[in-house]
Enzyme design. Structure first.
Site, PDB file in Angstrom:
ATOM      1  N   LYS A  54      35.849  36.544  23.346  1.00 40.46           N
ATOM      2  CA  LYS A  54      34.431  36.449  23.706  1.00 40.46           C
ATOM      3  C   LYS A  54      33.938  35.008  23.561  1.00 40.46           C
ATOM      4  CE  LYS A  54      33.155  40.615  24.906  1.00 40.46           C
ATOM      5  NZ  LYS A  54      32.573  40.899  26.227  1.00 40.46           N
ATOM      6  N   THR A  98      23.383  42.448  19.538  1.00 38.46           N
ATOM      7  CA  THR A  98      23.887  43.082  18.320  1.00 38.46           C
ATOM      8  C   THR A  98      24.532  44.407  18.736  1.00 38.46           C
ATOM      9  OG1 THR A  98      21.684  44.058  18.114  1.00 38.46           O
ATOM     10  CG2 THR A  98      22.122  42.114  16.785  1.00 38.46           C
ATOM     11  N   ASN A  99      24.849  45.292  17.787  1.00 40.41           N
ATOM     12  CA  ASN A  99      25.462  46.578  18.136  1.00 40.41           C
ATOM     13  C   ASN A  99      24.541  47.364  19.058  1.00 40.41           C
ATOM     14  OD1 ASN A  99      26.870  45.576  15.818  1.00 40.41           O
ATOM     15  ND2 ASN A  99      27.780  47.618  15.577  1.00 40.41           N
ATOM     16  N   TYR A 144      39.190  40.177  19.758  1.00 40.91           N
ATOM     17  CA  TYR A 144      37.997  40.351  20.600  1.00 40.91           C
ATOM     18  C   TYR A 144      37.057  39.158  20.441  1.00 40.91           C
ATOM     19  CZ  TYR A 144      33.470  42.617  21.837  1.00 40.91           C
ATOM     20  OH  TYR A 144      32.233  42.947  22.376  1.00 40.91           O
ATOM     21  N   HIS A 187      31.910  53.190  18.347  1.00 41.56           N
ATOM     22  CA  HIS A 187      31.120  52.486  17.334  1.00 41.56           C
ATOM     23  C   HIS A 187      30.491  53.498  16.375  1.00 41.56           C
ATOM     24  CE1 HIS A 187      31.417  49.395  20.548  1.00 41.56           C
ATOM     25  NE2 HIS A 187      31.489  48.599  19.519  1.00 41.56           N
ATOM     26  N   GLY A 247      26.228  49.080  31.249  1.00 47.68           N
ATOM     27  CA  GLY A 247      26.124  49.118  32.715  1.00 47.68           C
ATOM     28  C   GLY A 247      25.238  50.251  33.189  1.00 47.68           C
ATOM     29  N   GLY A 301      31.896  46.221  34.901  1.00 48.77           N
ATOM     30  CA  GLY A 301      31.657  47.127  33.781  1.00 48.77           C
ATOM     31  C   GLY A 301      30.373  47.919  33.982  1.00 48.77           C
ATOM     32  N   GLY A 302      30.070  48.235  35.226  1.00 51.62           N
ATOM     33  CA  GLY A 302      28.800  48.885  35.570  1.00 51.62           C
ATOM     34  C   GLY A 302      28.711  50.352  35.215  1.00 51.62           C
TER      35      GLY A 302
HETATM   36  P1  NAP Z   1      32.039  50.429  27.671  1.00 52.63           P
HETATM   37  O1  NAP Z   1      31.008  51.511  27.589  1.00 52.63           O
HETATM   38  O2  NAP Z   1      33.359  50.591  27.027  1.00 52.63           O
HETATM   39  O3  NAP Z   1      32.250  50.063  29.237  1.00 52.63           O
HETATM   40  C1  NAP Z   1      33.217  49.117  29.567  1.00 52.63           C
HETATM   41  C2  NAP Z   1      33.107  48.876  31.058  1.00 52.63           C
HETATM   42  O4  NAP Z   1      34.103  47.922  31.433  1.00 52.63           O
HETATM   43  C3  NAP Z   1      33.354  50.143  31.878  1.00 52.63           C
HETATM   44  O5  NAP Z   1      32.554  50.130  33.042  1.00 52.63           O
HETATM   45  C4  NAP Z   1      34.836  49.999  32.228  1.00 52.63           C
HETATM   46  O6  NAP Z   1      35.193  50.669  33.431  1.00 52.63           O
HETATM   47  C5  NAP Z   1      34.922  48.504  32.441  1.00 52.63           C
HETATM   48  N1  NAP Z   1      36.300  48.027  32.289  1.00 52.63           N
HETATM   49  C6  NAP Z   1      37.076  48.060  31.170  1.00 52.63           C
HETATM   50  N2  NAP Z   1      38.290  47.531  31.442  1.00 52.63           N
HETATM   51  C7  NAP Z   1      38.277  47.171  32.757  1.00 52.63           C
HETATM   52  C8  NAP Z   1      39.226  46.580  33.631  1.00 52.63           C
HETATM   53  N3  NAP Z   1      40.455  46.259  33.217  1.00 52.63           N
HETATM   54  N4  NAP Z   1      38.869  46.354  34.912  1.00 52.63           N
HETATM   55  C9  NAP Z   1      37.625  46.682  35.352  1.00 52.63           C
HETATM   56  N5  NAP Z   1      36.665  47.230  34.577  1.00 52.63           N
HETATM   57  C10 NAP Z   1      36.999  47.474  33.294  1.00 52.63           C
HETATM   58  O7  NAP Z   1      31.448  49.076  27.077  1.00 52.63           O
HETATM   59  P2  NAP Z   1      29.925  48.657  26.767  1.00 52.63           P
HETATM   60  O8  NAP Z   1      29.575  49.085  25.392  1.00 52.63           O
HETATM   61  O9  NAP Z   1      29.061  49.059  27.922  1.00 52.63           O
HETATM   62  O10 NAP Z   1      30.067  47.057  26.739  1.00 52.63           O
HETATM   63  C11 NAP Z   1      29.658  46.298  27.843  1.00 52.63           C
HETATM   64  C12 NAP Z   1      29.684  44.847  27.396  1.00 52.63           C
HETATM   65  O11 NAP Z   1      28.823  44.677  26.265  1.00 52.63           O
HETATM   66  C13 NAP Z   1      31.074  44.389  26.935  1.00 52.63           C
HETATM   67  O12 NAP Z   1      31.322  43.079  27.411  1.00 52.63           O
HETATM   68  C14 NAP Z   1      30.981  44.401  25.419  1.00 52.63           C
HETATM   69  O13 NAP Z   1      31.882  43.463  24.845  1.00 52.63           O
HETATM   70  C15 NAP Z   1      29.548  44.021  25.211  1.00 52.63           C
HETATM   71  N6  NAP Z   1      28.973  44.438  23.917  1.00 52.63           N
HETATM   72  C16 NAP Z   1      28.964  45.768  23.571  1.00 52.63           C
HETATM   73  C17 NAP Z   1      28.416  46.132  22.333  1.00 52.63           C
HETATM   74  C18 NAP Z   1      28.356  47.586  21.895  1.00 52.63           C
HETATM   75  O14 NAP Z   1      27.937  47.843  20.756  1.00 52.63           O
HETATM   76  N7  NAP Z   1      28.730  48.542  22.741  1.00 52.63           N
HETATM   77  C19 NAP Z   1      27.889  45.172  21.477  1.00 52.63           C
HETATM   78  C20 NAP Z   1      27.905  43.832  21.867  1.00 52.63           C
HETATM   79  C21 NAP Z   1      28.451  43.487  23.100  1.00 52.63           C
HETATM   80  P3  NAP Z   1      35.566  52.251  33.373  1.00 52.63           P
HETATM   81  O15 NAP Z   1      34.274  52.980  33.153  1.00 52.63           O
HETATM   82  O16 NAP Z   1      36.186  52.530  34.709  1.00 52.63           O
HETATM   83  O17 NAP Z   1      36.547  52.411  32.218  1.00 52.63           O
HETATM   84  O1  GFB Z   2      30.158  50.038  15.080  1.00 52.92           O
HETATM   85  P1  GFB Z   2      31.302  49.787  14.171  1.00 52.92           P
HETATM   86  O2  GFB Z   2      32.539  50.621  14.349  1.00 52.92           O
HETATM   87  O3  GFB Z   2      31.799  48.290  14.304  1.00 52.92           O
HETATM   88  O4  GFB Z   2      30.747  49.941  12.669  1.00 52.92           O
HETATM   89  P2  GFB Z   2      31.276  46.946  13.623  1.00 52.92           P
HETATM   90  C1  GFB Z   2      31.659  49.963  11.617  1.00 52.92           C
HETATM   91  C2  GFB Z   2      30.913  50.167  10.297  1.00 52.92           C
HETATM   92  O5  GFB Z   2      30.377  51.506  10.249  1.00 52.92           O
HETATM   93  C3  GFB Z   2      31.893  50.065   9.140  1.00 52.92           C
HETATM   94  C4  GFB Z   2      31.052  52.243   9.213  1.00 52.92           C
HETATM   95  O6  GFB Z   2      31.208  49.646   7.985  1.00 52.92           O
HETATM   96  C5  GFB Z   2      32.367  51.501   9.016  1.00 52.92           C
HETATM   97  O7  GFB Z   2      32.916  51.773   7.712  1.00 52.92           O
HETATM   98  N1  GFB Z   2      31.242  53.638   9.673  1.00 52.92           N
HETATM   99  C6  GFB Z   2      30.860  54.734   8.967  1.00 52.92           C
HETATM  100  C7  GFB Z   2      31.770  54.020  10.832  1.00 52.92           C
HETATM  101  N2  GFB Z   2      31.166  55.866   9.658  1.00 52.92           N
HETATM  102  C8  GFB Z   2      31.730  55.434  10.833  1.00 52.92           C
HETATM  103  C9  GFB Z   2      32.223  56.128  11.971  1.00 52.92           C
HETATM  104  O8  GFB Z   2      32.225  57.368  12.051  1.00 52.92           O
HETATM  105  N3  GFB Z   2      32.692  55.356  13.006  1.00 52.92           N
HETATM  106  C10 GFB Z   2      32.706  53.995  12.957  1.00 52.92           C
HETATM  107  N4  GFB Z   2      33.167  53.302  14.014  1.00 52.92           N
HETATM  108  N5  GFB Z   2      32.259  53.283  11.871  1.00 52.92           N
HETATM  109  C11 GFB Z   2      32.286  46.001  15.831  1.00 52.92           C
HETATM  110  C12 GFB Z   2      33.341  44.998  16.263  1.00 52.92           C
HETATM  111  O9  GFB Z   2      32.089  45.857  14.449  1.00 52.92           O
HETATM  112  O10 GFB Z   2      31.034  45.722  16.455  1.00 52.92           O
HETATM  113  C13 GFB Z   2      33.504  45.019  17.742  1.00 52.92           C
HETATM  114  O11 GFB Z   2      34.571  45.302  15.613  1.00 52.92           O
HETATM  115  C14 GFB Z   2      32.171  44.984  18.474  1.00 52.92           C
HETATM  116  O12 GFB Z   2      34.303  43.920  18.122  1.00 52.92           O
HETATM  117  C15 GFB Z   2      31.126  45.874  17.857  1.00 52.92           C
HETATM  118  O13 GFB Z   2      31.678  43.694  18.511  1.00 52.92           O
HETATM  119  C16 GFB Z   2      29.763  45.622  18.450  1.00 52.92           C
HETATM  120  O14 GFB Z   2      29.825  46.791  13.832  1.00 52.92           O
HETATM  121  O15 GFB Z   2      31.801  46.887  12.230  1.00 52.92           O
END
Ligand code: NAP
Ligand code: GFB
Length: 326
Positions: free
Chosen positions: A152, A177-178, A148, A192, A24, A18-19
């Site tokens: 996890k 966190t987010n 999810y 998100h 990444g 996921g780099g």
């Molecule tokens: P992201 O931007 O969606 O990137 C996902 C990465 O995983 C990309 O490099 C993607 O490759 C790769 N990937 C997805 N499916 C794959 C597959 N089948 N085989 C190989 N590679 C695959 O996600 P992110 O936000 O960086 O998240 C990275 C980690 O942090 C995840 O484990 C996520 O659960 C965790 N996390 C994220 C958040 C958040 O708010 N974003 C919060 C808490 C934890 P491609 O670029 O080629 O698609």
């Molecule tokens: O980041 P988010 O989509 O996911 O935030 P969670 C959702 C919250 O933001 C809800 C409000 O309260 C939505 O009603 N919101 C307001 C919006 N405007 C928007 C908008 O334009 N887009 C989005 N997306 N939300 C996720 C988990 O929960 O957190 C995933 O479902 C993951 O599994 C991620 O772990 C980190 O924070 O609610």
């Protein structure tokens, strides 16, 4: 301990699954621009085009090819609340496949270290706050993202099971966190809240239309800037020796409401139009407040990027189009 945040002394061949995603790309930046790649070290950042990690054969092949000593495991099916609500089965199956293949492939090439990535949204829906690392399996997660969340949580089970082996692996996990920052997923449907609001504010400013915030705006969230998470990931990789996961987050007092987050986006995007709340859209989890007491025991002086500064860089990457097209 915090002096070792970016200091990994032993030579390593680090494979980052996921780099090419939000987290990444932050690790790529910190490794290349802040820490530097040391003599005899190698860093490989995989995308899904290098190997589909849902496929056991492709996963084994890419691990055999690179023979990593260390693995940062980020690859996953990832999305915001609304994508999770639409696809709990996909989030469960795809992430279980990826996690099982990656952990086993790492074990088979004798990787000494795997650091996987959980999320604070996997804690029990009925809980006492703040959540801490001992509470992950204490009850069912919120219904909006149970697929999810359970996938996890199984990473923690994998880590315990690989530690239980005669060769006692020290595979572990972090619980952010987010996350927000440059190269986020700005897709309004699937992403998100912060990148979604940044993108919507960008469109509203251009079209002179209202910025529509989904839900009531009352839920509460903690956010971590992707570069801070990357810096802490590098510390965990070589300095954190527990199998038990560790929450990576600002303090619980940094938690903000969605309304406050939206107001911050309005400010940083210099949006002057009307802001409305569409309460027909789901709020999801009301809160998932996490404690960073364990992190503070190890890294009492780690300094997080102020939310406003991090938001600026995230938004500017959107404005300069430095992120994926949408
Ligand atoms: P992201 O931007 O969606 O990137 C996902 C990465 O995983 C990309 O490099 C993607 O490759 C790769 N990937 C997805 N499916 C794959 C597959 N089948 N085989 C190989 N590679 C695959 O996600 P992110 O936000 O960086 O998240 C990275 C980690 O942090 C995840 O484990 C996520 O659960 C965790 N996390 C994220 C958040 C958040 O708010 N974003 C919060 C808490 C934890 P491609 O670029 O080629 O698609
Ligand atoms: O980041 P988010 O989509 O996911 O935030 P969670 C959702 C919250 O933001 C809800 C409000 O309260 C939505 O009603 N919101 C307001 C919006 N405007 C928007 C908008 O334009 N887009 C989005 N997306 N939300 C996720 C988990 O929960 O957190 C995933 O479902 C993951 O599994 C991620 O772990 C980190 O924070 O609610």
């Amino acid at each position: 301990m915090e002096d070792n945040i970016l200091d990994q002394s032993a030579p390593m061949r680090v494979l980052v699954t996921g780099g090419t995603g939000l987290v990444g790309r932050a690790i790529q930046h910190v490794v290349r621009e802040e820490r530097g790649i040391r003599e005899g070290e190698e860093w490989i950042f995989l995308s899904s085009t290098d190997a589909n990690l849902m496929d056991a054969g492709e996963t084994r092949e890419v691990f055999q090819k690179h023979q990593p000593t260390h693995v940062i495991h980020l690859a996953a099916m990832v999305g915001g609340l609304f994508k999770n609500m639409r696809a709990n089965l996909g989030f469960w199956r795809n992430n279980i496949y990826i996690n099982d293949n990656v952990l086993q492939a790492a074990h088979e090439v004798d990787a000494v270290r795997v650091v996987s990535c959980l999320s604070t949204c996997i804690f029990p829906d009925k809980t006492t706050y703040p959540n801490d690392e001992t509470m992950i399996h204490n009850g069912p997660p919120h219904k909006s993202n149970f697929g999810y969340s359970y996938a996890k949580r199984m990473l923690d089970v994998y880590n315990r099971a690989y530690h239980d082996q005669e060769r006692g692996r020290f595979y572990t996990a972090v619980i952010p966190t987010n996350v927000f920052g440059p190269h986020d997923n700005f897709n309004i449907k699937d992403g998100h809240v912060l990148p979604g609001l940044i993108h919507k504010a960008y469109i509203a400013r251009k079209e002179g239309s209202p910025l529509v915030v989904w839900g009531s705006g009352t839920p509460r969230r903690q956010f971590i800037y992707s570069l801070d998470l990357a810096r802490l990931f590098l510390w965990v990789l070589t300095e954190y020796k527990e199998v038990e996961p560790i929450i990576l987050s600002e303090g619980k007092e940094e938690e903000v409401s969605i309304k406050e987050a939206a107001e911050a986006v309005v400010e940083v995007m210099r949006f002057k139009g009307q802001v409305t709340y569409d309460t027909t859209k789901a709020d999801g989890q009301f809160k998932k407040t996490a404690s960073n007491a364990k992190l503070r025991q190890y890294c009492p002086n780690f300094t997080f990027t102020p939310f406003k500064q991090g938001r600026l860089s995230s938004a500017s990457s959107k404005n300069t189009g430095a992120t994926a097209p949408f």
